[in-house]
Design a protein around this motif. Structure first.
Motif, PDB file in Angstrom:
ATOM      1  N   ALA A   1      57.922  75.930  42.495  1.00  0.00           N
ATOM      2  CA  ALA A   1      57.550  74.775  43.107  1.00  0.00           C
ATOM      3  C   ALA A   1      57.700  73.815  41.817  1.00  0.00           C
ATOM      4  CB  ALA A   1      56.168  74.605  43.283  1.00  0.00           C
TER       5      ALA A   1
ATOM      6  N   ALA B   1      46.494  72.571  50.906  1.00  0.00           N
ATOM      7  CA  ALA B   1      47.388  73.342  50.344  1.00  0.00           C
ATOM      8  C   ALA B   1      47.393  73.720  48.764  1.00  0.00           C
ATOM      9  CB  ALA B   1      48.953  72.478  50.329  1.00  0.00           C
ATOM     10  N   ASP B   2      46.766  72.971  48.155  1.00  0.00           N
ATOM     11  CA  ASP B   2      46.405  73.439  46.672  1.00  0.00           C
ATOM     12  C   ASP B   2      45.566  74.362  46.784  1.00  0.00           C
ATOM     13  OD1 ASP B   2      47.879  71.482  45.541  1.00  0.00           O
ATOM     14  OD2 ASP B   2      46.377  70.056  45.578  1.00  0.00           O
TER      15      ASP B   2
ATOM     16  N   ARG C   1      56.072  81.727  42.728  1.00  0.00           N
ATOM     17  CA  ARG C   1      55.905  80.708  43.727  1.00  0.00           C
ATOM     18  C   ARG C   1      55.648  79.407  42.714  1.00  0.00           C
ATOM     19  NH1 ARG C   1      51.759  80.224  48.843  1.00  0.00           N
ATOM     20  NH2 ARG C   1      52.504  78.145  49.432  1.00  0.00           N
ATOM     21  N   LEU C   2      54.599  79.556  41.784  1.00  0.00           N
ATOM     22  CA  LEU C   2      54.443  78.060  40.943  1.00  0.00           C
ATOM     23  C   LEU C   2      55.669  78.061  40.148  1.00  0.00           C
ATOM     24  CD1 LEU C   2      52.577  76.327  39.607  1.00  0.00           C
ATOM     25  CD2 LEU C   2      51.922  77.826  38.049  1.00  0.00           C
TER      26      LEU C   2
ATOM     27  N   GLU D   1      46.323  82.300  46.199  1.00  0.00           N
ATOM     28  CA  GLU D   1      47.549  83.116  46.217  1.00  0.00           C
ATOM     29  C   GLU D   1      47.948  83.347  44.772  1.00  0.00           C
ATOM     30  OE1 GLU D   1      50.919  81.015  47.882  1.00  0.00           O
ATOM     31  OE2 GLU D   1      50.251  81.522  49.955  1.00  0.00           O
ATOM     32  N   GLU D   2      47.577  82.567  43.954  1.00  0.00           N
ATOM     33  CA  GLU D   2      47.934  82.857  42.477  1.00  0.00           C
ATOM     34  C   GLU D   2      46.919  83.914  41.772  1.00  0.00           C
ATOM     35  OE1 GLU D   2      47.909  79.039  40.580  1.00  0.00           O
ATOM     36  OE2 GLU D   2      49.747  78.500  41.397  1.00  0.00           O
TER      37      GLU D   2
ATOM     38  N   MET E   1      47.039  72.789  37.235  1.00  0.00           N
ATOM     39  CA  MET E   1      47.233  73.786  37.730  1.00  0.00           C
ATOM     40  C   MET E   1      47.851  74.784  36.670  1.00  0.00           C
ATOM     41  SD  MET E   1      50.388  74.689  40.658  1.00  0.00           S
ATOM     42  CE  MET E   1      49.485  73.389  41.785  1.00  0.00           C
TER      43      MET E   1
ATOM     44  N   GLU F   1      45.035  76.786  49.015  1.00  0.00           N
ATOM     45  CA  GLU F   1      46.126  78.028  49.321  1.00  0.00           C
ATOM     46  C   GLU F   1      46.737  78.465  48.051  1.00  0.00           C
ATOM     47  OE1 GLU F   1      48.111  76.886  52.699  1.00  0.00           O
ATOM     48  OE2 GLU F   1      46.090  76.896  54.166  1.00  0.00           O
ATOM     49  N   GLU F   2      47.266  77.716  47.369  1.00  0.00           N
ATOM     50  CA  GLU F   2      48.229  78.183  46.226  1.00  0.00           C
ATOM     51  C   GLU F   2      47.503  78.643  45.222  1.00  0.00           C
ATOM     52  OE1 GLU F   2      50.443  74.753  44.924  1.00  0.00           O
ATOM     53  OE2 GLU F   2      51.608  74.654  46.769  1.00  0.00           O
ATOM     54  N   GLU F   3      46.189  78.029  45.077  1.00  0.00           N
ATOM     55  CA  GLU F   3      45.391  78.821  43.876  1.00  0.00           C
ATOM     56  C   GLU F   3      45.099  80.316  44.177  1.00  0.00           C
ATOM     57  OE1 GLU F   3      42.036  76.208  43.372  1.00  0.00           O
ATOM     58  OE2 GLU F   3      43.180  74.682  42.254  1.00  0.00           O
TER      59      GLU F   3
END
Length: 278
Positions: free
Chosen positions: A52, A28-29, A48-49, A35-36, A81, A31-33
């Motif tokens: 969250a 998940a991390d 999103r960040l 996207e960022e 992050m 994927e978030e990275e």
């Protein structure tokens, strides 16, 4: 023995569950990275960040899929992050604080530097070496060559005309001047100039006489005769004889002899013993 085995098996199952959960959290991390990074490249806000973070702050507990992860690991992940996001926003540049200047600015272009008084002065000073000027006197220096009066007079003969013009100018100023003090100064200057001129003429006559005498001796040496050289006393006698002839020719012989007698009388009077000594 069976309870121990059940306890060991439970611990193993818990470890496997934690590993699976950790793998899911890591995925998940990632994927978030991704996207960022895409949002930062496209210039979109990182909503999103923030969402969250706001969710975690409002609820006060981690998300449901990360309930098995410890609180320290969650904090570490959040700090990592945030650092990555800050680096992406700033472009990886470090902001440096302005440091205080050790040396103050100059007051002007040619002004001296103002050093800090807090810095102690070193025991051994660094003195700038300055080349010492050596004054050279051409009269006593071998670099100027040997002094020959004939060559010197011929080289600087143009000074005679300049001195003559200066003398005439002083004479004109002396005639027009009405101030007594200024007139005395001009008269002293004129007397000094005339005395210098007379001394120069006298030296020139002496040199001419010596050259004439040397030519005579050379001619005698060519003829095979032995040359002789005059002493100082003999030269002095010749000078007095020439001076006597010149004074007799100009009619100033009597006045010169009277002055000479007076000077000799004063000298004799000084040498005589006084009445107090007797």
């Amino acid at each position: 023995m069976r309870p121990r085995q059940e306890g060991a098996g439970g611990r193993a199952r818990a470890r496997r569950a934690r590993a699976v959960a950790w793998g899911r959290a890591a995925a998940a991390d990632r994927e978030e990275e991704e996207e960022e990074e895409e949002a930062a490249a496209a210039g979109r806000p990182l909503g999103r960040l923030k969402a969250a973070e706001s969710d975690s702050d409002d609820s006060g507990s981690p998300p449901s899929d990360q309930s098995h992860v410890s609180f320290e690991e969650l904090l570490r992940e959040q700090s990592d992050m945030r650092t990555r996001v800050c680096k992406q926003v700033t472009g990886g540049k470090k902001t440096t604080k302005p440091t205080k200047a050790t040396v103050k600015q100059q007051q002007g272009k040619k002004g001296p530097l103002e050093m800090s008084a807090k810095k102690p002065v070193p025991f051994l000073r660094q003195v700038v070496s300055v080349k010492k000027k050596v004054h050279r006197d051409p009269r006593f220096d071998d670099l100027s060559g040997e002094y020959k009066p004939e060559i010197f007079m011929k080289t600087y003969s143009f000074l005679d005309s300049i001195k003559k013009q200066e003398k005439e100018m002083v004479q004109k100023q002396l005639k027009k001047c009405r101030d007594v003090e200024q007139k005395e100064k001009l008269q002293q200057l004129l007397n000094r100039m005339t005395q210098q001129e007379q001394a120069q003429k006298k030296q020139q006559k002496l040199r001419e006489r010596e050259l004439f005498f040397k030519r005579q001796q050379r001619e005698l040496a060519k003829q095979g005769k032995k040359p002789f050289f005059l002493k100082k006393s003999e030269k002095r006698k010749l000078e007095l004889a020439e001076k006597y002839a010149e004074l007799k020719r100009s009619g100033k012989l009597e006045s010169f002899l009277n002055k000479k007698r007076k000077r000799n009388a004063i000298k004799d009077k000084r040498r005589l013993p006084s009445q107090q000594d007797l």
